[in-house]
Write an enzyme that holds these catalytic residues in place. Sequence first.
Site, PDB file in Angstrom:
ATOM      1  N   LYS A  28       0.188  -0.303   9.978  1.00 55.15           N
ATOM      2  CA  LYS A  28       1.385   0.233   9.337  1.00 55.15           C
ATOM      3  C   LYS A  28       1.194   1.723   9.049  1.00 55.15           C
ATOM      4  O   LYS A  28       0.073   2.211   8.947  1.00 55.15           O
ATOM      5  CB  LYS A  28       1.671  -0.513   8.032  1.00 55.15           C
ATOM      6  CG  LYS A  28       1.952  -2.010   8.218  1.00 55.15           C
ATOM      7  CD  LYS A  28       3.321  -2.234   8.864  1.00 55.15           C
ATOM      8  CE  LYS A  28       3.654  -3.710   8.951  1.00 55.15           C
ATOM      9  NZ  LYS A  28       2.897  -4.435   9.977  1.00 55.15           N
ATOM     10  N   ASP A  29       2.316   2.417   8.898  1.00 55.66           N
ATOM     11  CA  ASP A  29       2.285   3.852   8.644  1.00 55.66           C
ATOM     12  C   ASP A  29       1.477   4.177   7.386  1.00 55.66           C
ATOM     13  O   ASP A  29       1.531   3.451   6.397  1.00 55.66           O
ATOM     14  CB  ASP A  29       3.709   4.385   8.477  1.00 55.66           C
ATOM     15  CG  ASP A  29       4.544   4.155   9.725  1.00 55.66           C
ATOM     16  OD1 ASP A  29       5.029   3.028   9.904  1.00 55.66           O
ATOM     17  OD2 ASP A  29       4.686   5.090  10.525  1.00 55.66           O
ATOM     18  N   ARG A  30       0.789   5.302   7.437  1.00 55.00           N
ATOM     19  CA  ARG A  30       0.003   5.731   6.275  1.00 55.00           C
ATOM     20  C   ARG A  30       0.893   6.383   5.222  1.00 55.00           C
ATOM     21  O   ARG A  30       0.832   6.031   4.044  1.00 55.00           O
ATOM     22  CB  ARG A  30      -1.092   6.707   6.717  1.00 55.00           C
ATOM     23  CG  ARG A  30      -1.870   7.262   5.538  1.00 55.00           C
ATOM     24  CD  ARG A  30      -3.030   8.131   5.958  1.00 55.00           C
ATOM     25  NE  ARG A  30      -3.791   8.547   4.793  1.00 55.00           N
ATOM     26  CZ  ARG A  30      -5.018   9.029   4.850  1.00 55.00           C
ATOM     27  NH1 ARG A  30      -5.628   9.147   6.011  1.00 55.00           N
ATOM     28  NH2 ARG A  30      -5.638   9.397   3.749  1.00 55.00           N
ATOM     29  N   LYS A  68       0.842  -1.196   0.000  1.00 57.18           N
ATOM     30  CA  LYS A  68       0.000   0.000   0.000  1.00 57.18           C
ATOM     31  C   LYS A  68       0.877   1.247   0.000  1.00 57.18           C
ATOM     32  O   LYS A  68       1.951   1.266   0.603  1.00 57.18           O
ATOM     33  CB  LYS A  68      -0.972   0.000   1.181  1.00 57.18           C
ATOM     34  CG  LYS A  68      -0.353   0.017   2.552  1.00 57.18           C
ATOM     35  CD  LYS A  68      -1.430   0.000   3.622  1.00 57.18           C
ATOM     36  CE  LYS A  68      -0.843   0.155   5.021  1.00 57.18           C
ATOM     37  NZ  LYS A  68      -0.158   1.430   5.263  1.00 57.18           N
TER      38      LYS A  68
END
Length: 335
Positions: A76-78, A47
């Site tokens: 998880k980090d955006r 992503k």
Amino acid sequence: MLDLAYLQTAPEQTALLKQQATDFIVREELGYPLSGDGEFAAVKIRKTNANTIWAGEQLAKFCGISVRNMSYAGLKDRNAITDQWFSLHMPGKPTPDFSRFRIEGIEILEVTRHNRKIRTGSLQGNHFDILLRNADATEELNRRLNLVKRLGFPNYFTEQRFGRDGHNLTEAMRWAKGEIQVKDRKKRSFYLSAARGEVFNLVVSDRLQMGLATQVMPNDILQLAGSHSWFQANEKEDLNALQVRLEHHDILLTAPLIGDPPQSANALENQVVAQHQALLTLMKREHLKPARRPLLMRAQNLNWQFEPTGLRLQFFLPAGSYATALIRELVRVVD
């Protein structure tokens, strides 16, 4: 985070973080094989600039199942490029043709089946590839890099744990004081995690301020490296021998993830924990058991190189440790 102590002094140099998605790359390592058959479709995605929950919702929608039947090992980090696994509970249903999945920001990397749900926390850790823009190869930064490689960094929970502007922690405090009721299961989990993270951080910071982050103290609760086994440095233990084991990374100092019944550890820790009676009462009410977490964390396979645009870091961290806590020990991140 601003008031928490450093293992070293506060960094002199500033840097930019997450200016582009390619500046922060994360690859999840489950640490176990997927079975290839079973009730769950297991999907590995990449992503870009998307959050985990939203990505999971898109997968569930594509499969025609409730979002309640979607799960993942960790958020998880955006603002990043991240590879991670999802499980989708589809008993008796064939795996959909994911070659037809078309959602901007999500790329399907791998599809298989698995006989179990991929649960939160059920991962070995994460590989990171991070660019700190505008970081220069100064003597100070090189010294910090080498010290972090040798000793590690304070294993703080960072902003992700506490929600935007500390919202989860604020709500946890209100809940603990009886000002609000929290019925939503996910919110309860987030708020309890934030509360435990706050006390853990304060214990670690207090110990760093005392200059005792690498020193075994009487009644410390110690963790055997590579395991989740703990023991206490009571009067039967030889503190000098334990100190040698600590320096050889055979054991780790820990700080508390508060729960019920409360743990008695060294006097310094007990004093900090005792200041949070409302949170301790909340843990008892929610039947949360106490646990421990390493006070310092050493990144595995830490490598770095200075590039024309800044400092590139590559390393592996076990599940639950934050790359931003490591970065905090190196530079001051500015907007």
